[in-house]
Design a protein around this motif. Structure first.
Motif, PDB file in Angstrom:
ATOM      1  N   GLN A 106       0.805  -1.210   0.000  1.00 37.08           N
ATOM      2  CA  GLN A 106       0.000   0.000   0.000  1.00 37.08           C
ATOM      3  C   GLN A 106       0.844   1.268   0.000  1.00 37.08           C
ATOM      4  OE1 GLN A 106      -3.586   0.228  -0.105  1.00 37.08           O
ATOM      5  NE2 GLN A 106      -3.112  -1.822  -0.834  1.00 37.08           N
ATOM      6  N   TYR A 107       2.093   1.193   0.437  1.00 37.26           N
ATOM      7  CA  TYR A 107       2.953   2.373   0.461  1.00 37.26           C
ATOM      8  C   TYR A 107       4.408   1.913   0.373  1.00 37.26           C
ATOM      9  CZ  TYR A 107       1.719   0.981   5.209  1.00 37.26           C
ATOM     10  OH  TYR A 107       1.392   0.258   6.324  1.00 37.26           O
ATOM     11  N   GLU A 108       5.227   2.773  -0.237  1.00 40.74           N
ATOM     12  CA  GLU A 108       6.597   2.408  -0.572  1.00 40.74           C
ATOM     13  C   GLU A 108       7.481   2.212   0.653  1.00 40.74           C
ATOM     14  OE1 GLU A 108       4.734   4.422  -4.053  1.00 40.74           O
ATOM     15  OE2 GLU A 108       4.864   4.829  -1.899  1.00 40.74           O
ATOM     16  N   LEU A 109       7.167   2.878   1.749  1.00 39.07           N
ATOM     17  CA  LEU A 109       8.017   2.774   2.932  1.00 39.07           C
ATOM     18  C   LEU A 109       7.843   1.453   3.678  1.00 39.07           C
ATOM     19  CD1 LEU A 109       7.954   6.409   4.380  1.00 39.07           C
ATOM     20  CD2 LEU A 109       9.543   5.360   2.772  1.00 39.07           C
ATOM     21  N   SER A 110       7.147   0.518   3.074  1.00 38.26           N
ATOM     22  CA  SER A 110       7.004  -0.810   3.686  1.00 38.26           C
ATOM     23  C   SER A 110       7.985  -1.826   3.106  1.00 38.26           C
ATOM     24  CB  SER A 110       5.572  -1.324   3.491  1.00 38.26           C
ATOM     25  OG  SER A 110       5.285  -1.515   2.123  1.00 38.26           O
ATOM     26  N   TYR A 111       8.860  -1.408   2.205  1.00 38.98           N
ATOM     27  CA  TYR A 111       9.735  -2.369   1.525  1.00 38.98           C
ATOM     28  C   TYR A 111      10.632  -3.128   2.494  1.00 38.98           C
ATOM     29  CZ  TYR A 111       8.457  -0.308  -3.010  1.00 38.98           C
ATOM     30  OH  TYR A 111       7.784   0.127  -4.121  1.00 38.98           O
ATOM     31  N   THR A 112      11.304  -2.421   3.400  1.00 42.57           N
ATOM     32  CA  THR A 112      12.217  -3.128   4.299  1.00 42.57           C
ATOM     33  C   THR A 112      11.460  -3.968   5.313  1.00 42.57           C
ATOM     34  OG1 THR A 112      12.344  -1.155   5.695  1.00 42.57           O
ATOM     35  CG2 THR A 112      14.086  -1.464   4.062  1.00 42.57           C
ATOM     36  N   THR A 113      10.238  -3.581   5.657  1.00 44.03           N
ATOM     37  CA  THR A 113       9.435  -4.408   6.555  1.00 44.03           C
ATOM     38  C   THR A 113       9.076  -5.715   5.872  1.00 44.03           C
ATOM     39  OG1 THR A 113       8.552  -2.402   7.570  1.00 44.03           O
ATOM     40  CG2 THR A 113       7.382  -4.441   8.004  1.00 44.03           C
ATOM     41  N   LEU A 114       8.816  -5.671   4.583  1.00 41.30           N
ATOM     42  CA  LEU A 114       8.586  -6.897   3.807  1.00 41.30           C
ATOM     43  C   LEU A 114       9.801  -7.808   3.910  1.00 41.30           C
ATOM     44  CD1 LEU A 114       7.129  -7.093   0.202  1.00 41.30           C
ATOM     45  CD2 LEU A 114       9.238  -8.265   0.751  1.00 41.30           C
ATOM     46  N   LEU A 115      10.998  -7.245   3.708  1.00 41.65           N
ATOM     47  CA  LEU A 115      12.213  -8.060   3.803  1.00 41.65           C
ATOM     48  C   LEU A 115      12.393  -8.616   5.206  1.00 41.65           C
ATOM     49  CD1 LEU A 115      14.765  -5.936   1.704  1.00 41.65           C
ATOM     50  CD2 LEU A 115      13.290  -7.810   0.966  1.00 41.65           C
ATOM     51  N   ASN A 116      12.056  -7.817   6.204  1.00 46.34           N
ATOM     52  CA  ASN A 116      12.197  -8.277   7.584  1.00 46.34           C
ATOM     53  C   ASN A 116      11.278  -9.454   7.871  1.00 46.34           C
ATOM     54  OD1 ASN A 116      13.397  -7.963  10.200  1.00 46.34           O
ATOM     55  ND2 ASN A 116      11.471  -7.104  10.913  1.00 46.34           N
ATOM     56  N   MET A 117      10.064  -9.420   7.331  1.00 46.75           N
ATOM     57  CA  MET A 117       9.139 -10.525   7.554  1.00 46.75           C
ATOM     58  C   MET A 117       9.657 -11.805   6.892  1.00 46.75           C
ATOM     59  SD  MET A 117       5.478  -8.523   7.098  1.00 46.75           S
ATOM     60  CE  MET A 117       4.457  -9.967   7.456  1.00 46.75           C
ATOM     61  N   LEU A 118      10.211 -11.687   5.692  1.00 42.84           N
ATOM     62  CA  LEU A 118      10.792 -12.860   5.046  1.00 42.84           C
ATOM     63  C   LEU A 118      11.958 -13.405   5.863  1.00 42.84           C
ATOM     64  CD1 LEU A 118      10.820 -11.755   1.291  1.00 42.84           C
ATOM     65  CD2 LEU A 118       9.199 -13.298   2.409  1.00 42.84           C
ATOM     66  N   ASP A 119      12.812 -12.513   6.337  1.00 48.06           N
ATOM     67  CA  ASP A 119      13.978 -12.941   7.109  1.00 48.06           C
ATOM     68  C   ASP A 119      13.562 -13.610   8.418  1.00 48.06           C
ATOM     69  OD1 ASP A 119      16.843 -13.068   7.535  1.00 48.06           O
ATOM     70  OD2 ASP A 119      16.574 -11.510   9.051  1.00 48.06           O
ATOM     71  N   LEU A 120      12.547 -13.071   9.084  1.00 50.96           N
ATOM     72  CA  LEU A 120      12.068 -13.677  10.323  1.00 50.96           C
ATOM     73  C   LEU A 120      11.527 -15.084  10.101  1.00 50.96           C
ATOM     74  CD1 LEU A 120      10.264 -10.644  11.997  1.00 50.96           C
ATOM     75  CD2 LEU A 120      12.183 -11.923  12.962  1.00 50.96           C
ATOM     76  N   ALA A 121      11.062 -15.359   8.889  1.00 46.98           N
ATOM     77  CA  ALA A 121      10.552 -16.698   8.564  1.00 46.98           C
ATOM     78  C   ALA A 121      11.636 -17.607   7.994  1.00 46.98           C
ATOM     79  CB  ALA A 121       9.394 -16.585   7.573  1.00 46.98           C
ATOM     80  N   GLY A 122      12.857 -17.077   7.827  1.00 52.11           N
ATOM     81  CA  GLY A 122      13.945 -17.891   7.286  1.00 52.11           C
ATOM     82  C   GLY A 122      13.864 -18.109   5.789  1.00 52.11           C
ATOM     83  N   ILE A 123      13.235 -17.189   5.074  1.00 57.34           N
ATOM     84  CA  ILE A 123      13.064 -17.297   3.619  1.00 57.34           C
ATOM     85  C   ILE A 123      14.100 -16.416   2.935  1.00 57.34           C
ATOM     86  CG2 ILE A 123      11.472 -16.865   1.707  1.00 57.34           C
ATOM     87  CD1 ILE A 123       9.193 -17.298   3.784  1.00 57.34           C
ATOM     88  N   PRO A 124      14.830 -16.924   1.947  1.00 59.26           N
ATOM     89  CA  PRO A 124      15.802 -16.079   1.236  1.00 59.26           C
ATOM     90  C   PRO A 124      15.148 -14.803   0.710  1.00 59.26           C
ATOM     91  CG  PRO A 124      16.076 -18.375   0.606  1.00 59.26           C
ATOM     92  CD  PRO A 124      14.831 -18.312   1.438  1.00 59.26           C
ATOM     93  N   LEU A 125      15.849 -13.676   0.849  1.00 56.26           N
ATOM     94  CA  LEU A 125      15.258 -12.388   0.497  1.00 56.26           C
ATOM     95  C   LEU A 125      15.151 -12.198  -1.003  1.00 56.26           C
ATOM     96  CD1 LEU A 125      16.959 -10.037   3.125  1.00 56.26           C
ATOM     97  CD2 LEU A 125      14.889 -11.407   3.329  1.00 56.26           C
ATOM     98  N   GLN A 126      16.151 -12.600  -1.732  1.00 54.93           N
ATOM     99  CA  GLN A 126      16.158 -12.376  -3.181  1.00 54.93           C
ATOM    100  C   GLN A 126      15.586 -13.591  -3.898  1.00 54.93           C
ATOM    101  OE1 GLN A 126      20.417 -11.216  -3.148  1.00 54.93           O
ATOM    102  NE2 GLN A 126      19.730  -9.381  -4.237  1.00 54.93           N
ATOM    103  N   SER A 127      14.779 -13.334  -4.908  1.00 55.51           N
ATOM    104  CA  SER A 127      14.085 -14.427  -5.586  1.00 55.51           C
ATOM    105  C   SER A 127      15.055 -15.404  -6.231  1.00 55.51           C
ATOM    106  CB  SER A 127      13.119 -13.854  -6.628  1.00 55.51           C
ATOM    107  OG  SER A 127      13.805 -13.016  -7.537  1.00 55.51           O
ATOM    108  N   GLU A 128      16.180 -14.924  -6.711  1.00 58.63           N
ATOM    109  CA  GLU A 128      17.133 -15.816  -7.379  1.00 58.63           C
ATOM    110  C   GLU A 128      17.801 -16.781  -6.398  1.00 58.63           C
ATOM    111  OE1 GLU A 128      20.015 -13.310  -9.208  1.00 58.63           O
ATOM    112  OE2 GLU A 128      21.053 -12.826  -7.320  1.00 58.63           O
ATOM    113  N   GLN A 129      17.728 -16.498  -5.099  1.00 56.27           N
ATOM    114  CA  GLN A 129      18.328 -17.355  -4.090  1.00 56.27           C
ATOM    115  C   GLN A 129      17.375 -18.435  -3.589  1.00 56.27           C
ATOM    116  OE1 GLN A 129      19.443 -14.521  -1.097  1.00 56.27           O
ATOM    117  NE2 GLN A 129      21.340 -13.910  -2.140  1.00 56.27           N
ATOM    118  N   ARG A 130      16.102 -18.356  -3.951  1.00 52.96           N
ATOM    119  CA  ARG A 130      15.143 -19.339  -3.469  1.00 52.96           C
ATOM    120  C   ARG A 130      15.260 -20.632  -4.272  1.00 52.96           C
ATOM    121  NH1 ARG A 130      11.251 -14.514  -3.799  1.00 52.96           N
ATOM    122  NH2 ARG A 130      12.012 -13.328  -1.989  1.00 52.96           N
ATOM    123  N   ARG A 131      15.130 -21.718  -3.563  1.00 49.57           N
ATOM    124  CA  ARG A 131      15.302 -23.035  -4.160  1.00 49.57           C
ATOM    125  C   ARG A 131      14.017 -23.853  -4.030  1.00 49.57           C
ATOM    126  NH1 ARG A 131      18.525 -20.420  -6.051  1.00 49.57           N
ATOM    127  NH2 ARG A 131      20.815 -20.551  -5.855  1.00 49.57           N
TER     128      ARG A 131
END
Length: 859
Positions: A106-131
């Protein structure tokens, strides 16, 4: 979560169990989707789109949709310390266990929060790193219309309306899982779905946005009802989608075209669903510009007549000034239940600048008339919303803003009989993709700050409240709005440096963002503060929103020439592109959609007859008060994870359950009527209540046992009524009658705590504590620490036998001794005197239940 919830602020952010929540067995789900919102619960739960997708997906038995929100900083710290992954609200499954994680942007200032949620779940941040085995990360929402800044982190962007496309996306997942193919096969299948953009496979082709015409009968009574107070704590009924006003700064007005609207009959039916199924106290008619709803004049009076008996208020958050002036009874009608405040958005201070931004319908006389009408109708306040730094803005425009505000304040104070508040709120202009102002530069931060300082000074002199958005936030928003894929490395670096929750001013680390830009070789000022040529390529040119770029260019030139463009809702077509009338049927045919259908009417200038709207009936413009005829006292429980509800959250939950049960509760009189429902004593957060007492007054009599049965059908099992009986209407209120509170306190112990068990099992130890003349306890009161002697509160303390792995005490406390102290705190200080450790350490381990309230005259 028992280790985390006692130690966080607002634990109701994380407990789930909301009314209408859906919990499925993952073993029976072929596709599991985590609907993620990259901000806190109270922000994400206010978003209508997420609630719609939650319902659409869970309607299919083979799909399972659950929700996840960003944890607050205290919860994040505990999750990382205890190595607990970020989980969904419904079942507590880690995000890593889902097939898809769908983020709403909904707003651009949420980008790093998105990355933080992925990291908290143990999911690779960059799509090319996902297996293989990693979830796919997808994203949608208005911010996705320039997907490039975060394209490195997203496997799939869904552009446009998601109601139909999300089903097609999940069906593709189901087919892909059945074949057992590699990840690339699913990406290729997604790329063939209209509205889907797969950054890893993009070869320069144009991606056309998805537009839904049928919404498949959304049930507004099945929407989730939170326990905690959220930002928009009401049920929002989507009565229109799209807008044709053509405000040149407004991205939503272009990306959500065409304008589609519902009939008055449909809105009435959806509102009935909503109030019966959710129990909300307020209904909001959601749209970008509610005044454009064709049936609005036919709707407001019968809708208020329907809502009034249950004291449900109506909100029209996007009501324009000219509509309020044209139908002054609207202010009176929607104020029949509660009168709070109106928001008026002139956007610009002068008539010239309003014409530049294509909002020239707001002349100052209309603004003054709207303020006068609101004040006369008994409203408490009006909020003006302006933007600063708009294209071609000068000092004269700011001076005009001050003049209009001063005059509005004078009018309001003269017309209001109860006192009237005027607030001015300003935000800094941010150029947005797919708007006529996408080529315009944002003003430098120092200039915007000077304008804010000028307004602060002048509005203080006028005794008008002033609120503003921080220019640093607006600058970063412009950078992320206008950037290309190279920004991905700066966003990643910003996250690594510690940026998250950037939309919250207290957490924005502008210095770290500047460091991230510097380290990655990106000049943010060259992105935000640089004007663009009309013919230069833009990072989002490959996204087709259905509005022609040539139309946006014409609008940009007309703005500089101070020329307006008529609203095609009531004027001839402006030829903005294939997506709107008269080309809508052609465009719909291209994407394989049907135009006809009962859910939405496609709006065009041919369906509106200017000046033909009927007058709103000016009858019964009063709030009806019904005196209570019965008082019922009931005993209820609040146990399990719902012990973390605050007293206000508990009262709201009970009130909404009563409304869902269709109990005729009586209300207080005045401008903000409240249900006559009161508990005996507030339960502290984290304390169970085994036999709590409450009174409710009714405007229509009912058998007490029927009240219990009906209300319990509208409550979670952890919050339910035990029994009820009638008491005289003249009975005194409960709280002054309570003379004693009985608690069961337990301390979990592991097998290695034999020495502690021996110490605590002695009743002599309890007696020694009670023999003290004083027991000083340090507690926080109004942001300062004070010492309180709790000995007068303690009537008895009895050591009990162990229950399972926990040692228990019965604690009896008296009331009426001034400042009371929570039983957690009392027992933690007593334990500190006997055992090693700090008070807060023991307090976090204790579990407390209030087992009884003893009233005067009871044994």
């Amino acid at each position: 979560m028992d280790e985390i919830l006692p130690a966080v602020s607002k634990p109701s952010r994380y407990i789930g169990m909301e009314w209408n929540a859906i919990k499925k067995d993952p073993a029976n789900a072929k596709v599991k989707v985590a609907l993620a919102f990259p901000d806190t619960y109270e922000i994400g739960m206010s978003h209508l789109g997420l609630k719609i997708l939650y319902q659409i997906l869970n309607r299919r038995p083979e799909f399972m949709a659950e929700r996840a929100y960003a944890p607050w900083v205290d919860a994040e710290r505990l999750l990382r310390q205890q190595r607990v992954p970020l989980c969904t609200i419904e079942s507590g499954y880690s995000l890593a266990d889902f097939d898809l994680i769908g983020f709403t942007l909904q707003y651009e200032l949420s980008y790093t929060t998105l990355l933080n949620m992925l990291d908290l779940a143990g999911i690779p941040l960059q799509s090319e790193q996902r297996r293989e085995g990693d979830p796919f990360v997808i994203a949608g929402g208005p911010v996705a219309f320039n997907p490039e800044p975060i394209a490195d982190f997203i496997d799939l962007f869904l552009l446009g309306d998601a109601e139909e496309a999300i089903i097609e996306i999940c069906e593709a997942v189901m087919q892909w899982k059945a074949t057992g193919g590699p990840r690339e096969e699913l990406l290729e299948a997604w790329a063939k779905i209209e509205g889907c953009y797969v950054p890893a496979l993009h070869q320069g082709e144009t991606i056309r946005k998805r537009t839904a015409i049928h919404l498949d009968g959304i049930d507004y009574g099945a929407f989730l009802v939170p326990f905690m107070e959220i930002v928009h704590d009401r049920v929002s009924i989507e009565v229109m989608r799209g807008c044709t006003q053509g405000c040149r700064f407004c991205q939503a007005g272009y990306i959500y075209r065409p304008l589609r609207e519902r009939s008055a009959e449909e809105i009435m039916q959806m509102t009935l669903q909503a109030r019966r199924g959710t129990g909300y106290e307020e209904v909001s008619l959601g749209s970008l510009s509610i005044a454009d709803l064709t049936d609005l004049p036919h709707l407001i009076h019968p809708l208020m007549e329907d809502l009034l008996p249950e004291k449900i208020s109506l909100s029209l958050p996007s009501l324009r000034v000219e509509a309020l002036n044209r139908f002054p009874q609207v202010a009176e009608e929607i104020g029949r239940v509660r009168k709070t405040g109106f928001t008026i958005a002139p956007e610009a201070g002068s008539q010239r600048l309003r014409k530049v931004i294509n909002k020239e319908g707001f002349d100052e006389e209309q603004i003054f008339m709207a303020v006068r009408n609101a004040a006369k109708s008994g409203w408490e306040s009006v909020k003006f919303y302006f933007m600063i730094g708009l294209p071609t803005e000068t000092q004269t425009d700011l001076d005009e803003m001050i003049r209009i505000t001063r005059e509005s304040a004078r009018i309001a104070r003269a017309e209001s009989a109860r006192g009237f508040g005027l607030t001015v709120s300003t935000s800094s202009f941010v150029p947005k993709p797919h708007t006529p102002f996408q080529w315009y530069a944002q003003e430098p931060m120092d200039i915007l700050k000077e304008k804010q300082d000028f307004l602060k000074r002048k509005l203080r002199e006028a005794k008008v409240s002033y609120k503003w958005h921080h220019v640093q936030s607006s600058f970063l928003e412009a950078v992320f709005s206008l950037g290309d894929r190279s920004l991905g490395r700066a966003i990643l670096r910003g996250y690594e440096l510690g940026c998250r929750l950037d939309g919250w001013t207290e957490h924005l680390r502008f210095d770290l963002w500047m460091q991230a830009f510097d380290e990655t070789g990106i000049d943010p000022k060259a992105i935000a503060n640089r004007p663009r040529n009309l013919d230069e390529p833009l990072p989002w040119d490959h996204i087709d929103i259905g509005v022609n770029k040539s139309f946006l260019q014409r609008e940009y030139k007309k703005a500089l020439e101070v020329r307006g463009t008529a609203d095609c809702h009531t004027a001839p077509c402006t030829a903005c592109g294939e997506i709107c009338q008269p080309n809508w049927p052609t465009w719909a045919e291209k994407v394989g959609m049907k135009v006809s259908g009962p859910e939405f009417r496609v709006s065009s200038s041919t369906c509106v007859v200017p000046g033909a709207e009927p007058e709103i009936q000016n009858s019964k413009l009063k709030t009806l008060y019904e005196a209570p005829v019965q008082r019922i006292r009931f005993i209820f429980q609040k146990i399990g994870v719902l012990r973390y509800l605050s007293h206000l959250e508990l009262m709201k939950a009970l009130g909404r359950a009563v409304r869902r049960a269709r109990i005729a509760v009586a209300y207080s009189q005045g401008y903000n009527p409240q249900p006559k429902l009161a508990c005996a004593m507030a339960l502290p957060v984290g304390v169970e209540g085994w036999q709590e007492l409450a009174d409710i007054e009714l405007s229509a009599a009912i058998a007490p046992e029927e009240l219990v049965a009906r209300v319990n059908r509208s409550l979670a099992p952890e919050l339910h009524l035990l029994r009820a009986w009638e008491v005289p209407l003249a009975s005194p209120s409960l709280t002054p009658l309570v003379r004693e509170l009985n608690y069961r306190v337990s301390l979990p112990l592991d097998s290695s705590s034999q020495e502690i068990r021996v110490k605590l099992s002695s009743q002599a130890l309890c007696n020694e504590w009670l023999d003290r003349p004083s027991i000083p306890v340090r507690v926080r009161r109004k942001d300062r620490l004070v010492d309180v002697d709790v000995r007068p509160q303690i009537l008895a303390l009895v050591a009990l036998r162990e229950e399972g792995s926990a040692f228990c005490w019965d604690l009896r406390l008296s009331t009426g001794h001034g400042s009371s102290v929570r039983p957690h705190v009392i027992m933690a200080h007593l334990l500190k005197d006997t055992l090693d450790g700090q008070c807060d350490e023991w307090e976090a381990k204790l579990r407390v239940a209030r087992v009884a309230l003893i009233l005067d005259g009871e044994q």
